[in-house]
Design an enzyme around this catalytic site. Structure first.
Site, mmCIF file in Angstrom:
data_model
loop_
_atom_site.group_PDB
_atom_site.id
_atom_site.type_symbol
_atom_site.label_atom_id
_atom_site.label_comp_id
_atom_site.label_asym_id
_atom_site.label_seq_id
_atom_site.Cartn_x
_atom_site.Cartn_y
_atom_site.Cartn_z
ATOM 1 N N CYS A 1 70.142 44.879 -34.328
ATOM 2 C CA CYS A 1 70.213 46.036 -35.211
ATOM 3 C C CYS A 1 68.908 46.182 -36.000
ATOM 4 O O CYS A 1 68.721 45.537 -37.032
ATOM 5 C CB CYS A 1 71.409 45.895 -36.154
ATOM 6 S SG CYS A 1 71.556 47.266 -37.303
ATOM 7 N N CYS B 1 69.279 47.303 -39.539
ATOM 8 C CA CYS B 1 69.753 46.284 -40.487
ATOM 9 C C CYS B 1 68.629 45.300 -40.836
ATOM 10 O O CYS B 1 68.502 44.890 -41.977
ATOM 11 C CB CYS B 1 70.878 45.440 -39.896
ATOM 12 S SG CYS B 1 72.083 46.354 -38.975
ATOM 13 N N ASP B 2 67.865 44.887 -39.835
ATOM 14 C CA ASP B 2 66.978 43.734 -40.017
ATOM 15 C C ASP B 2 65.485 44.027 -39.947
ATOM 16 O O ASP B 2 64.670 43.139 -40.200
ATOM 17 C CB ASP B 2 67.330 42.659 -38.969
ATOM 18 C CG ASP B 2 68.775 42.204 -39.123
ATOM 19 O OD1 ASP B 2 69.253 42.148 -40.275
ATOM 20 O OD2 ASP B 2 69.431 41.914 -38.109
#
Ligand code: NDP
Length: 312
Positions: free
Chosen positions: A136, A139-140
């Protein structure tokens, strides 16, 4: 001991499952919801959600799922933090079993088990998951701000995530296994016109190098068999999703990728009283808002089924 027969059991706790629960609970169906392995579903690993209507400033994925859970509980949804591994849809009463072997029965079942990210299956990928390897980018990606990163995939997700990463990283290496991308034309153009994104055609990752964290990725050109190494600090996998439909394989009609087939315009599966909503039956839209909408449809379809059969 005689089994209690629930009106409705919901399997899954993403936007589809919780929306089904809110509607079912308000219709007096006393739903029992099993959260599954990842309570809250995929939004728990997302940061900001900016495209869910009603949140002009955006909302954090985990906060949204927490709110959905509270809303479902407010109307007395019973929630169990367990995983369903086996079902028997011989009917008319449907049976399901938790991982620990406990049996539950219901007149209607709503399946909202979602989909999970696919991985390459490399040993080194597994070793470095959450230490630089991620499925992701949104997300990261932030953790690798200012650093070179790699991403594998050639669909819309990979294109979108590569463009996202290019806002943070000076150098984004996109590994495409063929000489074309599957992504839509507009997304491809965005990638190909971005000077920070280098596309490596006909290229596959064979090893992610690093002990405690990602240091590089070893790649192979599958036309020339030439191997080389690119220095990256983050490595993102964006090669699609797998619907979480394994327990239902012998019971429900599915497409070639395991997505549950529903009667168009409804949440009905091929088994009367069993309904499917959210990403487990949607290979196209896969959005929180479409999942929530289809969860609502499933609860309404289940309610009508209970009424038609004189149960509610
Ligand atoms: P897709 O299934 O569309 O694409 C997966 C990509 O990963 C393919 O290009 C495939 O390559 C590649 N791939 C698969 N396995 C491997 C592997 N082992 N090694 C290397 N590459 C691999 O998945 P997406 O998640 O991209 O998209 C799913 C759906 O969601 C699509 O319908 C898409 O249009 C939609 N979507 C729409 C968005 C938007 O409109 N904004 C954003 C994100 C998704 P190959 O092509 O060679 O098979």
């Amino acid at each position: 001991m005689e089994q209690k027969i629930h009106h409705t059991i919901i399997i899954g706790s993403g936007p589809a499952g919780y929306t089904a629960a809110i509607y079912a609970a308000r219709a007096n169906m006393h739903p029992l919801l099993f959260t599954g392995v990842e309570p809250g579903g995929q939004l728990m690993i997302t940061t900001e959600v900016e495209n869910y209507p009603g949140y002009p400033e955006g909302v954090q994925g985990p906060k949204m799922m927490d709110d959905l859970q509270k809303q479902a509980e407010r109307f007395q949804t019973e929630i169990k933090f367990e995983v369903i591994t086996k079902v028997d849809f011989t009917g008319p009463v449907h049976k399901i079993w938790t991982e620990s072997g406990e049996e539950f029965q219901a007149h209607t079942i709503i399946i909202s088990t979602g989909a999970s990210a696919k991985w390459l299956g490399l040993e080194s990928e597994n070793k470095l998951k959450n230490r630089g390897v991620s499925a992701c980018a949104v997300c990261d990606g932030f953790f690798f701000k200012g650093l070179p990163v790699g991403i594998v995939g050639a669909g819309d997700t990979a294109a979108e995530e590569a463009s996202y990463l290019a806002k943070l990283s000076p150098e984004v290496h996109l590994l495409v296994r063929r000489d074309v991308m599957r992504a839509s034309k507009i997304m491809q153009e965005r990638v190909l016109n971005n000077p920070k994104i280098k596309v490596h055609w006909n290229t596959e990752a064979i090893e992610i190098i690093g002990e405690e964290e990602v240091e590089a990725v070893r790649i192979i050109n599958n036309k020339t068999n030439e191997e080389s190494t690119i220095a990256v600090k983050g490595f993102f996998i964006a090669i699609g999703h797998q619907p979480n439909s394994a327990p239902f394989v012998n019971w429900l009609d599915m497409d070639d990728q395991g997505y549950i087939r529903t009667v168009p315009g409804t949440s009905k599966t091929n088994v009367p009283g069993v309904f499917a909503s959210g990403d487990v039956q949607d290979r196209i839209y896969r959005q929180a808002v479409t999942a929530a909408g289809s969860g609502c449809m499933a609860a309404l379809d289940a309610e009508r089924y209970l009424v038609a059969n004189g149960i509610l």
